[in-house]
Design an enzyme around this catalytic site. Structure first.
Site, PDB file in Angstrom:
ATOM      1  CG  HIS A  56      -1.775  -1.056   1.496  1.00  0.00           C
ATOM      2  ND1 HIS A  56      -1.403  -2.216   2.119  1.00  0.00           N
ATOM      3  CD2 HIS A  56      -3.082  -1.187   1.197  1.00  0.00           C
ATOM      4  CE1 HIS A  56      -2.443  -3.026   2.188  1.00  0.00           C
ATOM      5  NE2 HIS A  56      -3.474  -2.435   1.625  1.00  0.00           N
ATOM      6  CG  MET A  90      -1.066  -6.015  -6.347  1.00  0.00           C
ATOM      7  SD  MET A  90      -1.197  -5.421  -4.647  1.00  0.00           S
ATOM      8  CE  MET A  90      -1.856  -6.869  -3.826  1.00  0.00           C
ATOM      9  CD  GLU A 183      -8.378  -8.333  -1.290  1.00  0.00           C
ATOM     10  OE1 GLU A 183      -7.411  -7.693  -1.765  1.00  0.00           O
ATOM     11  OE2 GLU A 183      -8.344  -8.911  -0.189  1.00  0.00           O
ATOM     12  CE  LYS A 185     -12.254  -8.765   5.648  1.00  0.00           C
ATOM     13  NZ  LYS A 185     -11.125  -8.109   6.345  1.00  0.00           N
TER      14      LYS A 185
END
Ligand code: GLT
Ligand code: MN
Ligand code: MN
Length: 389
Positions: A56, A90, A183, A185
């Protein structure tokens, strides 16, 4: 000792700075490990044999850092990458830790927060591209609600779509070679998170302006938190040409987001994940989005990281054995046999085919009585995994 289960660069094993760098803080307890610098983490990952490191923006650069400080940190990080040979496949944005994102980033009701989230993400994309990233992950950790009185879910989807369209156009405008991976969740840290499963993300991607740029990053633990079959989600993403990245870890069903070492809980399901990725020839990173138990020191963290990769490679070898096992293959051939060559009348609709199918007679009773031998097939799988056969 170098053996079949020693990680090599071609295996594309990656870890996030936040994974092996996890200090073991939880909602009830303080950190149990001292915080390592990003450079120290890169060296630790090189020591255990990883191929790459993901990050990040704020895993590397403190939020609010001045440009000169940023550049200095990036320079030191790049040197560590060069010294170790690690790559950064990534990158992603932290849109969940800062209190300004307490009610979401792209789906916040406050346009100032939405604009700040775009600014932060554009800067983080530049950082990722500078480090060589080709995949950019969007995990909407705070994009959700505790009460549905607070946000209109339709507006929230429109806002999320608007942000992704904006950022795709930005990437194109900059000439970056970058794909996005969404992604999902179901919950945690929010009571409910929008687009809670990989399937929901896949549906949403079709509504974007640049759907070809956007795929998914399914995570084992997240699908299992929702009580779902991870292999099926990965397969759906793959079949749609959307498996741009994958987050491997493990998790007991129905629990909080445990992010355990890959293969540590549901061994058979982990086996079928590995078998699927290897059988279809998935070329992307095998990213472990997991962390060591809170009981561990940094020796334990290294054991954790080595364990993720080693288990993957052991399961890969088991998958090759499964594919060659004569008993298993004989059973599979029987299961998939085409008795009476009926498959020749299946396929795309046409009137003649429909008439043909309607005219056939089927022995419904015999079909119902036929044993499929899946018990034997599964037991053979279990015994292969247990090393008995
Ligand atoms: C966070 C989350 C992960 C996401 C990461 C990317 S951060 O740890 O639990 O599942 O993949 O933002
Ligand atoms: Mn997780
Ligand atoms: Mn993840």
């Amino acid at each position: 000792m170098v053996d079949l289960f020693t990680p090599k660069p071609e295996h594309k094993f990656t870890f996030g700075l936040w994974t092996v760098g996890n200090v073991g803080r939880d909602p009830f307890g303080e950190p149990v490990r001292v915080k390592l610098t990003p450079v120290e983490i890169v060296h630790m990952l090189a020591e255990v044999g990883a191929y790459g490191v993901n990050l990040h923006d704020n895993d590397l650069i403190p939020i609010g850092a001045a440009p000169a400080e940023r550049d200095k940190i990036v320079e030191g990080f790049k040197r560590a990458l060069k010294d170790t040979g690690l790559v950064v496949p990534m990158a992603t944005t932290n849109l969940f830790s800062d209190p300004s994102f307490k009610d979401g980033a792209f789906t916040s009701n406050d346009p100032r927060v939405r604009a700040y989230a775009l600014q932060k993400t554009m800067n983080a994309i530049e950082l990722g591209v500078e480090l060589g990233a080709e995949v950019y992950v969007f995990w909407g950790g705070r994009e959700g609600t505790e009460t549905d009185a607070s946000k209109n879910p339709v507006d929230s989807l429109k806002r999320f779509r608007e942000a992704l369209n904006f950022l795709c156009a930005y990437v194109i405008d900059q000439g970056f070679d970058l794909k996005f991976a969404l992604e999902a969740k179901p919950n945690e840290p929010r009571g409910d998170i929008f687009l809670p499963t990989t399937g929901a993300m896949l549906g949403f991607i079709g509504s974007l302006d640049y759907p070809e740029m956007v795929g998914v990053n399914p995570e084992v633990a997240h699908e299992q938190m929702a009580g779902l079959n991870f292999v099926h989600h990965v397969a759906q993403a793959w079949e749609a040409g959307k498996l741009f990245h994958i987050d491997l870890n493990d998790q007991a069903f129905g629990r909080y987001d445990q992010d355990f070492r890959f293969g540590s809980v549901n061994l058979k399901s982990s086996f079928f994940v590995v078998k699927f990725l290897e059988d279809v020839g998935y070329q992307g990173s095998r990213h472990f989005d997991a962390h060591a138990y809170r009981t561990e020191d940094y020796d334990g963290v290294k054991a954790f990281a080595r364990g993720c990769m080693r288990t993957y490679l052991i399961l890969k070898e088991k998958a090759a054995k499964w594919n060659q096992d004569p008993e298993i293959q004989t059973l599979l051939a029987e299961i998939n046999s085409d008795q009476d060559h009926i498959s020749s009348i299946l396929g795309t609709y046409n009137a003649a085919r429909a008439a043909d199918i309607k005219a056939r007679s089927f022995n419904r009773e015999a079909l119902g009585k036929r044993g499929l031998a899946y018990e034997r097939l599964d037991q053979l799988t279990v015994e292969l995994l247990l090393g008995v056969n």
